[in-house]
Each structure stands twice: as C-alpha cells, then as structure tokens.
Design a protein around this motif. Sequence first.
Motif, PDB file in Angstrom:
ATOM      1  N   SER A   1      55.401  20.625  49.154  1.00  0.00           N
ATOM      2  CA  SER A   1      56.025  19.434  48.578  1.00  0.00           C
ATOM      3  C   SER A   1      55.335  19.155  47.246  1.00  0.00           C
ATOM      4  CB  SER A   1      55.852  18.233  49.511  1.00  0.00           C
ATOM      5  OG  SER A   1      54.477  17.849  49.563  1.00  0.00           O
ATOM      6  N   HIS A   2      55.927  18.273  46.444  1.00  0.00           N
ATOM      7  CA  HIS A   2      55.309  17.917  45.160  1.00  0.00           C
ATOM      8  C   HIS A   2      53.937  17.290  45.392  1.00  0.00           C
ATOM      9  CE1 HIS A   2      58.802  18.965  42.824  1.00  0.00           C
ATOM     10  NE2 HIS A   2      59.577  18.121  43.482  1.00  0.00           N
ATOM     11  N   ALA A   3      53.830  16.437  46.411  1.00  0.00           N
ATOM     12  CA  ALA A   3      52.553  15.768  46.692  1.00  0.00           C
ATOM     13  C   ALA A   3      51.493  16.770  47.124  1.00  0.00           C
ATOM     14  CB  ALA A   3      52.742  14.702  47.773  1.00  0.00           C
ATOM     15  N   GLN A   4      51.895  17.761  47.930  1.00  0.00           N
ATOM     16  CA  GLN A   4      50.938  18.785  48.364  1.00  0.00           C
ATOM     17  C   GLN A   4      50.454  19.620  47.179  1.00  0.00           C
ATOM     18  OE1 GLN A   4      53.400  20.723  51.266  1.00  0.00           O
ATOM     19  NE2 GLN A   4      52.473  19.628  52.997  1.00  0.00           N
ATOM     20  N   ARG A   5      51.362  19.963  46.295  1.00  0.00           N
ATOM     21  CA  ARG A   5      50.978  20.737  45.107  1.00  0.00           C
ATOM     22  C   ARG A   5      49.954  19.957  44.283  1.00  0.00           C
ATOM     23  NH1 ARG A   5      55.538  20.771  42.716  1.00  0.00           N
ATOM     24  NH2 ARG A   5      56.360  22.562  43.864  1.00  0.00           N
ATOM     25  N   ASP A   6      50.226  18.681  44.063  1.00  0.00           N
ATOM     26  CA  ASP A   6      49.302  17.836  43.303  1.00  0.00           C
ATOM     27  C   ASP A   6      47.938  17.762  43.986  1.00  0.00           C
ATOM     28  OD1 ASP A   6      51.331  17.392  41.508  1.00  0.00           O
ATOM     29  OD2 ASP A   6      51.826  15.376  42.242  1.00  0.00           O
TER      30      ASP A   6
END
Length: 273
Positions: free
Chosen positions: A223-228
Amino acid sequence: MPAMQGLRVFGIDFTSAPRRAKPIRIAAGHRQGPVVRLDGLTALDTLDAFSAWLRTPGPWIGGFDLPFGLPRELVVHLGWPTDYAALMAHYAALSRESIRERFAAFCDARPAGAKFAHRACDKPAGSSPSMKWVNPPVAWMLHAGMPRLIEGGVHLPGHLAGDESRVALEAYPGLLARELVGRRSYKSDTKAAQTPERLIARKDIVDSLEQGRTRLGVRLKLSHAQRDELVADASGDSLDAVLAMLQAAWAAEQPRYGWPEEADPLEGWIVGA
C-alpha cells in the motif's frame, strides 16, 4: 488482518538484545503466484515475545536474519560436537564471555586477513562469519535465537526435523539488497549517518522490489502507507524484514527450499546464496 490467500510468509529481522528502541521486526505477508503482498509489520521487544510468536500456527514459511550454524572448521578445532542438535545445545549452555574467549583465541592464532573461519555459504552470500562477536555480533544472534527456534519446534530444513507446517530458513537481507543497489549503504542505527543518500537507496530498493526486478522472480505488493513506512525507517530494520520475507517466499517454491545438495547440515545455508 485480512483473510489470507496463498502461502503465508514471514521475514524476521532479528536482534539478540531486543528492546523498544531496537525491536525484532517481523514482516508478514502471503504469496499468490509471483506476487507477495505485505500484510503488516510487527515489533517484538523481548526474546520471550519472539518465543511466543514462533508458535504461530502454520502453515507458514519464514526467513530469519540470523545464522543457523557455525563453521565446521571452527567446531572441529574446538572439539565441540559435530552433530547439529548436540552442537546447538552445547553452544547455548556456554556464556557469552566463554564463547568470546574461545573465538578470540582461535582468531589470535591465525594470520592477518584470515582470522575468522567461514561457512561455505558466507562467500556466495557476502555475509559475515557466524563466529563474529562484534560489528555485527552475529555469534550472539545465533546464541540467542537458535535455542528458541529449536525449543519452538519449527522445522529447520537440512538441520532438524520439526513441525513441517512452520518452516524456518536462514535469510540474509544484504544479499538481496546488494543485487538491487550494489554496495550503496541504505541504513544506519546512528542518527548522524541517516543521510538523504541512504533514504534514496531505500527508495530504490523498494521500487525495484515492487517492479519485480530481482532474480527471485517475485514482485512485492504494497500500500502507499507501507511504502512510505519502509522508506522512512532509517534503521533499515523494516526493509530488512521485508527482504527476508521475499527470500522465504522464493525458497518456498524451490526443491529442498533452495539448499544445494552439497550443503553441510552442521553449517547450514543462506537462502539464495
């Protein structure tokens, strides 16, 4: 956590002295064909919590970033047992000070440039010798971790039979990271060394994993949050857990979990070496 599909896979970035500021990091995911989806990251700040986690019901396969064995050359020189289970029991019973004295004496008697004994998997993996007690202290990781894996009854392919629904393999995140960014450093526990260059290297690793640009033949789904989160963790521990998870996901599809026929069961083997 969402309902699981495919094979459950874990990656464990281990430390021999976990604490809140430097916990054991666990990446949990599942493999569906060539895609490995990250389900979440967990932090364990005690060894007892790690022991409890090992009893997570299967089926699962985990890549553990700690050495599973010692160099046969060292074991024979010290007159220690050459049966794996007996060796691990003997090693676990020794104090760290006693281990350090024996290992230091072994190194002191050897020429410069060849102080340490190595396992057969060390050179192809580019890993530190498992007898090293500083920078990094992998000998203590073996001392703290392997007795708990054995006590937890997990299956240790090539070493010891256990619950085959819970498979533990030796992983080394640095092997996969080097494939993607060469010798560029991507992590540091020291604040002053947590540079923009290292952040960019972490971003490049994550980008490559999402695009499947590795010889493992798997692609990471985030997810975008996991990537960040992976890019922001300057210690690299979260990213190392994910790298170990991908190594386990690759091994799950290999004959003998990727162990070569000639691998020494006393020394063990690093996934993908």
